[in-house]
Design an enzyme around this catalytic site. Sequence first.
Site, mmCIF file in Angstrom:
data_model
loop_
_atom_site.group_PDB
_atom_site.id
_atom_site.type_symbol
_atom_site.label_atom_id
_atom_site.label_comp_id
_atom_site.label_asym_id
_atom_site.label_seq_id
_atom_site.Cartn_x
_atom_site.Cartn_y
_atom_site.Cartn_z
ATOM 1 N N GLU A 1 -5.573 -6.523 10.603
ATOM 2 C CA GLU A 1 -4.781 -5.587 11.407
ATOM 3 C C GLU A 1 -5.546 -4.306 11.770
ATOM 4 O OE1 GLU A 1 -0.760 -5.210 9.992
ATOM 5 O OE2 GLU A 1 -0.838 -7.115 8.933
ATOM 6 N N GLU B 1 3.121 -6.190 1.958
ATOM 7 C CA GLU B 1 3.671 -4.847 1.736
ATOM 8 C C GLU B 1 4.717 -4.745 0.621
ATOM 9 O OE1 GLU B 1 5.008 -3.651 5.633
ATOM 10 O OE2 GLU B 1 2.964 -3.511 6.403
HETATM 11 C C1 GLA Z 1 2.511 -4.522 9.773
HETATM 12 C C2 GLA Z 1 2.665 -6.025 9.739
HETATM 13 C C3 GLA Z 1 2.230 -6.668 11.007
HETATM 14 C C4 GLA Z 1 2.731 -5.920 12.216
HETATM 15 C C5 GLA Z 1 2.308 -4.488 12.134
HETATM 16 C C6 GLA Z 1 2.783 -3.721 13.322
HETATM 17 O O1 GLA Z 1 1.264 -4.093 9.550
HETATM 18 O O2 GLA Z 1 1.972 -6.627 8.674
HETATM 19 O O3 GLA Z 1 2.718 -7.984 11.060
HETATM 20 O O4 GLA Z 1 4.115 -6.012 12.310
HETATM 21 O O5 GLA Z 1 2.899 -3.939 10.988
HETATM 22 O O6 GLA Z 1 2.635 -4.397 14.494
#
Ligand code: GLA
Length: 370
Positions: free
Chosen positions: A261, A156
Amino acid sequence: MKIKLNIFCLFLLSVWSTAPAAQPSLKEAYSSDFLVGCAVSDNQIQNKYPKETEIIIGQYNSISPGNLLKWGLVHPKPQQYNFAPADRYVEFGQKHNMFIVGHTLVWHNQIPQWVFQDNDGNSIDKDTLLARMKEHIFTVAGRYKGKVNGWDVVNEAITDDGKMRENNWFKIAGRDYVIKAFEYAQQADPNAELYYNDYSMWRKPRRDAVIELVKELRARGIRIDGVGMQGHWSLTHPPLEKAEESIIAFASLGLKVMITEVDVTVLPWPGEYRGADITKNEELRAELDPYHEGLPDEVQQQLAKRYADIFTLFHKHADKISRVTFWGVQDGKSWKNFWPVKGRTDYVLLFDRDCKPKPAFDAVIRVVKP
Ligand code: GLA
């Protein structure tokens, strides 16, 4: 006697032919497409919730560490590393022959303030920060050298509008922090795959900025093997053709594309109530937490359809996608029950709160095993 035996055989045959065929697991169903993984917790690794651990072992051939390798957990104080959960995690993955993901070496969240400060609480300079980063990466990635298969090196770093995120890393070290993180990771474990991971990678400005970053790394002779497109999506967002454009654009650079994710919220976006705590506000609950008492069948079907559409897209691009990872195992433990509003009841995953497969699970399997 012979007649009895024949009747018995007929009986067995009829039971066998009417029994539902055993459902393949996600990893079996997608074995010719990509790895299928999920994020796990230390409790699950330690079998504290046996049904969840059973799902992890039965369904997935890759694992990601939910929180336990984040800086704040693995390296909470300057001289203190907490490796016990991470060691268990890696051992678990090895024992079950899984592709082990490291998440994440450099991120602006879940990281203690001391990383960016001196003993008096003042901001440190660029060289000191990069030295700390190097020490962290060498210690963590170095410890699991040859065991962790791929690292989310930086998480990010870019914003929705394609700019560098103005986090503490950037404020002190500028764009170089991303470059250096990849350089150090490559040195710490030359054989691990190295990834850049971010959300909303379907947005064109972010996609273009990531592509620029990849080109810059390569121009400097630094390796990057893939990108992780976080899949925190909803019933309506993103438009899948946008996600598809990004998958194609990243793959055309020779990068492995991972959908990391994955979870699909069925709840409304809270707008101005983002960050609210619904447990203390019954009025807001009606509006923001409509399925508190259970998910209506109609929405359950919408979720299944959305998951089918999403996996149809992934299957179509199986030559470009190397892994799809769900962010969690079952609905009750998902972070989406706490974010962007605390205390809601969401239904984002393929397994319900009793660890039973949902219609969305069947829908995902049916994409490849109709
Ligand atoms: C982001 C992070 C993850 C996690 C999510 C929420 O996407 O990359 O590690 O913390 O947020 O759970």
